[in-house]
Every structure is written in C-alpha cells, then in structure tokens.
Design a protein around this motif. Sequence first.
Motif, PDB file in Angstrom:
ATOM      1  N   LEU A  75       0.781  -1.320   0.100  1.00  0.00           N
ATOM      2  CA  LEU A  75      -0.013  -0.058   0.110  1.00  0.00           C
ATOM      3  C   LEU A  75       0.751   1.335   0.042  1.00  0.00           C
ATOM      4  CD1 LEU A  75      -2.677  -1.366   2.275  1.00  0.00           C
ATOM      5  CD2 LEU A  75      -3.227  -0.290  -0.048  1.00  0.00           C
ATOM      6  N   GLU A  76       0.520   2.106  -0.718  1.00  0.00           N
ATOM      7  CA  GLU A  76       1.074   3.468  -1.061  1.00  0.00           C
ATOM      8  C   GLU A  76       0.164   4.656  -0.414  1.00  0.00           C
ATOM      9  OE1 GLU A  76       1.641   3.702  -5.174  1.00  0.00           O
ATOM     10  OE2 GLU A  76       3.076   1.910  -5.100  1.00  0.00           O
ATOM     11  N   LEU A  77       0.673   5.853  -0.002  1.00  0.00           N
ATOM     12  CA  LEU A  77       0.036   6.860   0.520  1.00  0.00           C
ATOM     13  C   LEU A  77      -1.212   7.291  -0.400  1.00  0.00           C
ATOM     14  CD1 LEU A  77       2.949   8.928   1.674  1.00  0.00           C
ATOM     15  CD2 LEU A  77       1.602   7.566   2.987  1.00  0.00           C
ATOM     16  N   GLU A  78      -0.923   6.983  -1.704  1.00  0.00           N
ATOM     17  CA  GLU A  78      -2.030   7.250  -2.640  1.00  0.00           C
ATOM     18  C   GLU A  78      -3.140   6.586  -2.835  1.00  0.00           C
ATOM     19  OE1 GLU A  78       1.808   9.325  -3.381  1.00  0.00           O
ATOM     20  OE2 GLU A  78       1.426   7.185  -3.229  1.00  0.00           O
ATOM     21  N   ASP A  79      -2.959   5.485  -2.104  1.00  0.00           N
ATOM     22  CA  ASP A  79      -3.961   4.339  -2.037  1.00  0.00           C
ATOM     23  C   ASP A  79      -5.290   5.106  -0.981  1.00  0.00           C
ATOM     24  OD1 ASP A  79      -1.779   1.755  -2.540  1.00  0.00           O
ATOM     25  OD2 ASP A  79      -3.252   2.574  -3.752  1.00  0.00           O
ATOM     26  N   THR A  80      -4.730   5.898  -0.160  1.00  0.00           N
ATOM     27  CA  THR A  80      -5.754   6.458   0.753  1.00  0.00           C
ATOM     28  C   THR A  80      -7.071   7.003   0.261  1.00  0.00           C
ATOM     29  OG1 THR A  80      -4.099   7.207   2.443  1.00  0.00           O
ATOM     30  CG2 THR A  80      -6.055   8.212   2.544  1.00  0.00           C
ATOM     31  N   ALA A  81      -8.141   6.417   0.195  1.00  0.00           N
ATOM     32  CA  ALA A  81      -9.340   6.423  -0.282  1.00  0.00           C
ATOM     33  C   ALA A  81     -10.584   5.879   0.499  1.00  0.00           C
ATOM     34  CB  ALA A  81      -9.408   6.203  -1.761  1.00  0.00           C
ATOM     35  N   VAL A  82     -11.554   6.106   0.109  1.00  0.00           N
ATOM     36  CA  VAL A  82     -12.789   5.185   0.296  1.00  0.00           C
ATOM     37  C   VAL A  82     -13.256   4.291  -0.876  1.00  0.00           C
ATOM     38  CG1 VAL A  82     -15.292   5.127   0.913  1.00  0.00           C
ATOM     39  CG2 VAL A  82     -13.829   7.118   1.807  1.00  0.00           C
ATOM     40  N   TYR A  83     -13.224   3.064  -0.525  1.00  0.00           N
ATOM     41  CA  TYR A  83     -13.264   1.950  -1.365  1.00  0.00           C
ATOM     42  C   TYR A  83     -14.729   1.430  -1.490  1.00  0.00           C
ATOM     43  CZ  TYR A  83      -8.449   2.088  -2.190  1.00  0.00           C
ATOM     44  OH  TYR A  83      -6.982   2.361  -2.319  1.00  0.00           O
ATOM     45  N   TYR A  84     -15.105   1.257  -2.975  1.00  0.00           N
ATOM     46  CA  TYR A  84     -16.743   0.795  -2.922  1.00  0.00           C
ATOM     47  C   TYR A  84     -16.577  -0.155  -3.682  1.00  0.00           C
ATOM     48  CZ  TYR A  84     -17.505   5.915  -1.497  1.00  0.00           C
ATOM     49  OH  TYR A  84     -17.838   7.078  -0.818  1.00  0.00           O
ATOM     50  N   CYS A  85     -17.616  -1.145  -3.658  1.00  0.00           N
ATOM     51  CA  CYS A  85     -17.869  -2.001  -4.773  1.00  0.00           C
ATOM     52  C   CYS A  85     -19.352  -1.810  -5.489  1.00  0.00           C
ATOM     53  CB  CYS A  85     -17.948  -3.571  -4.053  1.00  0.00           C
ATOM     54  SG  CYS A  85     -19.308  -3.845  -2.769  1.00  0.00           S
ATOM     55  N   ASN A  86     -19.483  -2.323  -6.681  1.00  0.00           N
ATOM     56  CA  ASN A  86     -20.665  -1.867  -7.376  1.00  0.00           C
ATOM     57  C   ASN A  86     -20.460  -2.899  -8.588  1.00  0.00           C
ATOM     58  OD1 ASN A  86     -23.003  -0.660  -8.734  1.00  0.00           O
ATOM     59  ND2 ASN A  86     -22.686   1.262  -7.522  1.00  0.00           N
ATOM     60  N   MET A  87     -21.775  -2.704  -9.628  1.00  0.00           N
ATOM     61  CA  MET A  87     -21.365  -3.520 -10.765  1.00  0.00           C
ATOM     62  C   MET A  87     -20.753  -2.393 -11.757  1.00  0.00           C
ATOM     63  SD  MET A  87     -24.511  -3.463  -9.386  1.00  0.00           S
ATOM     64  CE  MET A  87     -26.011  -4.460  -9.014  1.00  0.00           C
ATOM     65  N   ARG A  88     -20.420  -3.058 -12.737  1.00  0.00           N
ATOM     66  CA  ARG A  88     -19.543  -2.162 -13.680  1.00  0.00           C
ATOM     67  C   ARG A  88     -20.294  -2.418 -14.946  1.00  0.00           C
ATOM     68  NH1 ARG A  88     -13.696  -2.784 -16.894  1.00  0.00           N
ATOM     69  NH2 ARG A  88     -13.615  -0.727 -17.785  1.00  0.00           N
ATOM     70  N   PRO A  89     -21.036  -1.194 -15.646  1.00  0.00           N
ATOM     71  CA  PRO A  89     -20.830  -0.007 -15.305  1.00  0.00           C
ATOM     72  C   PRO A  89     -21.734   0.047 -14.055  1.00  0.00           C
ATOM     73  CG  PRO A  89     -22.119  -0.063 -16.930  1.00  0.00           C
ATOM     74  CD  PRO A  89     -21.872  -1.273 -16.899  1.00  0.00           C
ATOM     75  N   PRO A  90     -21.380   1.143 -12.988  1.00  0.00           N
ATOM     76  CA  PRO A  90     -22.013   1.086 -11.525  1.00  0.00           C
ATOM     77  C   PRO A  90     -23.324   1.672 -11.735  1.00  0.00           C
ATOM     78  CG  PRO A  90     -20.657   3.011 -12.093  1.00  0.00           C
ATOM     79  CD  PRO A  90     -20.300   2.135 -13.222  1.00  0.00           C
ATOM     80  N   LEU A  91     -24.416   0.999 -10.945  1.00  0.00           N
ATOM     81  CA  LEU A  91     -25.594   1.452 -10.728  1.00  0.00           C
ATOM     82  C   LEU A  91     -25.742   2.267  -9.614  1.00  0.00           C
ATOM     83  CD1 LEU A  91     -27.404  -1.978 -11.562  1.00  0.00           C
ATOM     84  CD2 LEU A  91     -26.813  -0.055 -13.049  1.00  0.00           C
ATOM     85  N   ARG A  92     -26.291   3.576  -9.498  1.00  0.00           N
ATOM     86  CA  ARG A  92     -26.426   4.691  -8.674  1.00  0.00           C
ATOM     87  C   ARG A  92     -27.057   4.106  -7.481  1.00  0.00           C
ATOM     88  NH1 ARG A  92     -28.933  10.393 -10.314  1.00  0.00           N
ATOM     89  NH2 ARG A  92     -27.015  10.349 -11.451  1.00  0.00           N
ATOM     90  N   ALA A  93     -28.153   3.462  -7.597  1.00  0.00           N
ATOM     91  CA  ALA A  93     -28.979   2.922  -6.355  1.00  0.00           C
ATOM     92  C   ALA A  93     -28.038   1.885  -5.386  1.00  0.00           C
ATOM     93  CB  ALA A  93     -30.219   2.073  -6.822  1.00  0.00           C
ATOM     94  N   TYR A  94     -26.948   1.390  -5.894  1.00  0.00           N
ATOM     95  CA  TYR A  94     -26.259   0.305  -5.145  1.00  0.00           C
ATOM     96  C   TYR A  94     -25.084   0.788  -4.486  1.00  0.00           C
ATOM     97  CZ  TYR A  94     -29.284  -3.049  -7.422  1.00  0.00           C
ATOM     98  OH  TYR A  94     -30.516  -3.898  -7.745  1.00  0.00           O
ATOM     99  N   TRP A  95     -24.758   2.130  -4.768  1.00  0.00           N
ATOM    100  CA  TRP A  95     -23.691   2.650  -3.749  1.00  0.00           C
ATOM    101  C   TRP A  95     -23.786   2.493  -2.408  1.00  0.00           C
ATOM    102  CZ3 TRP A  95     -19.226   3.044  -6.301  1.00  0.00           C
ATOM    103  CH2 TRP A  95     -19.203   3.419  -7.680  1.00  0.00           C
ATOM    104  N   GLY A  96     -22.919   2.125  -1.747  1.00  0.00           N
ATOM    105  CA  GLY A  96     -22.901   1.985  -0.259  1.00  0.00           C
ATOM    106  C   GLY A  96     -22.142   2.963   0.235  1.00  0.00           C
ATOM    107  N   GLN A  97     -21.698   2.944   1.433  1.00  0.00           N
ATOM    108  CA  GLN A  97     -21.007   4.110   2.165  1.00  0.00           C
ATOM    109  C   GLN A  97     -19.655   3.789   2.121  1.00  0.00           C
ATOM    110  OE1 GLN A  97     -22.436   6.591   4.098  1.00  0.00           O
ATOM    111  NE2 GLN A  97     -24.057   5.669   2.975  1.00  0.00           N
TER     112      GLN A  97
END
Length: 115
Positions: free
Chosen positions: A85-107
Amino acid sequence: QAQFVESGGGLVQPGGSLRLSCPVSRDVFSRYDMAWYRQAPGKQRELVASMTRPGVTGYSESVKGRATISRDVLNSKMYLQINSLELEDTAVYYCNMRPPLRAYWGQGTRVTVSP
C-alpha cells in the motif's frame, strides 16, 4: 440485492496490505460484471479493479501488480486484496456493478495509508 456494504478498511502503514470485502448475491454475480472503485479526498471516484461474469479481471494502472480482485460465489463475497500500500491508496473504497448502478452505492470502506 440492496446497497452494497463494504468492509475491511482501516489505517495501515505504507507497504502494508489489506483485504476488502463486499457481500454480493449469487444473482448479482450471475447478471453483472463487478468492480471495485475508490474516491480519494478531493478527487473523483475511479475504477480500481473489475471482474467480468466469466471471471476476467482488470486493474487500473495505479494498482496493477499490487491488487487482486476475487470472488467467492458460494459464499456471496467479492474481495479486493491490495499489497504494498502507498500513501496514494488512501481513499474510500466501494464495490458496485460495472458500469455502476447509482442505487447500489454503499457507504464504502475507508482505507488510510499513513506512516
């Protein structure tokens, strides 16, 4: 399948590893290509890793060689392992479909890489 609920994030030192997890129903696995995304502070959300229904994987240049996307269909889980892991990996990570579906974004799950 409701909103995804990601887990596994945390505070880690540079060079460390994390495995992120996301429950994904078998029905979703059978119907959709899936992906992990991340949003770093002050930046737009970006695609990190993806997996097609047949299991073909792809990675962004930023994590290629350090990340592995995987799934356990029997146990309805999708994972993202990130090593070195690198400093640049700092982020909030999400799973979703590809392409993503808006209704499925979690926290999302927050990953903070810091010395």
